[in-house]
Design an enzyme around this catalytic site. Sequence first.
Site, PDB file in Angstrom:
ATOM      1  N   TYR A 185       0.845  -1.199  -0.048  1.00  0.00           N
ATOM      2  CA  TYR A 185      -0.092   0.066  -0.104  1.00  0.00           C
ATOM      3  C   TYR A 185       0.951   1.200  -0.002  1.00  0.00           C
ATOM      4  O   TYR A 185       1.999   1.069   0.500  1.00  0.00           O
ATOM      5  CB  TYR A 185      -0.879   0.051   1.010  1.00  0.00           C
ATOM      6  CG  TYR A 185      -0.602  -0.230   2.744  1.00  0.00           C
ATOM      7  CD1 TYR A 185       0.180   0.912   3.329  1.00  0.00           C
ATOM      8  CD2 TYR A 185      -0.795  -1.233   3.306  1.00  0.00           C
ATOM      9  CE1 TYR A 185       0.519   0.681   4.373  1.00  0.00           C
ATOM     10  CE2 TYR A 185      -0.521  -1.531   4.656  1.00  0.00           C
ATOM     11  CZ  TYR A 185       0.334  -0.469   5.235  1.00  0.00           C
ATOM     12  OH  TYR A 185       0.751  -0.682   6.430  1.00  0.00           O
ATOM     13  N   CYS A 186       0.326   2.312  -0.630  1.00  0.00           N
ATOM     14  CA  CYS A 186       1.116   3.554  -0.813  1.00  0.00           C
ATOM     15  C   CYS A 186       2.355   3.257  -1.350  1.00  0.00           C
ATOM     16  O   CYS A 186       3.650   3.642  -0.783  1.00  0.00           O
ATOM     17  CB  CYS A 186       1.116   4.401   0.455  1.00  0.00           C
ATOM     18  SG  CYS A 186       1.612   6.068   0.337  1.00  0.00           S
TER      19      CYS A 186
END
Length: 280
Positions: free
Chosen positions: A148-149
């Site tokens: 994620y990110c």
Amino acid sequence: METNLSLLQQEKWRIIDQSSLGPMFDALQSFAMDDTLCTSVGAGVSSAVARSWVHHQTIVLGIQDTKLPFLQDGLAYLKEQGYRFIVRNSGGLAVVLDSGVLNLSLIFPDTEKGIDINRGYDAMWALIKEMFSDFHVDIEAREIEGSYCPGSYDLSINGKKFAGISQRRIRKGVAVQIYLCVSGSGQDRARLIQQFYKLAKKNQETKFFYPTIRPEVMASLTELLNTELTVQDVMLRFLNVLKQMSGRIYGEPLSGKELDWYAVNYQRIVDRNEKIIVDI
């Protein structure tokens, strides 16, 4: 490495430790705090600042996440799981914060020559490598697909991401920020974001890119180093490295003009969040 560490070699480091304020410490306060410290350092009111912070059960969304076609469904899921959510005032995508995630901010003055963006990232990477040098592991900085990110300064060990770095620049101040997954399950955190995107996107074509999360590529430092670590353990490592790199370290809360700047910055980010996120 020496070049990367040079930004850490400040005459003085002002320490603001907000890593043990508990569940009532809201993430909106943190982003207002870093904006305030950027202004203060940039104006020469404060020396360079090293700030630590922990937030409980909070999802920090990026502006891009607010464009998801079924955002309310994703937010409803996060709320059901016991998480608060805010939209930060800088780039990037959704990240998980909880009691096992330590956030660090390094706030420097942007000198006349200016601090190159990569130099700020490299300084944080060098700091983390120095903090864990006794484990003799290779900490890489490269994008970890499926995390994620994701970004080019994801920090990983053996291909598993445990940290992500971001930057914010305001009024001649530079804040380099990192989240470190210290303990707990990296995969559990990733599954939470995986389900958020599944519900908020629903396979619909979107203008923006959203990652396809693969939980197996994320882990905590406790898992990767096979050593039980706590936020307090990592804080001690952080402070020890800064002490070695500087003339002195000292603690000092906001005061004077900083309190006024903080009030303005906090209200600004609260107002922005109220406009973006509708109560569910």
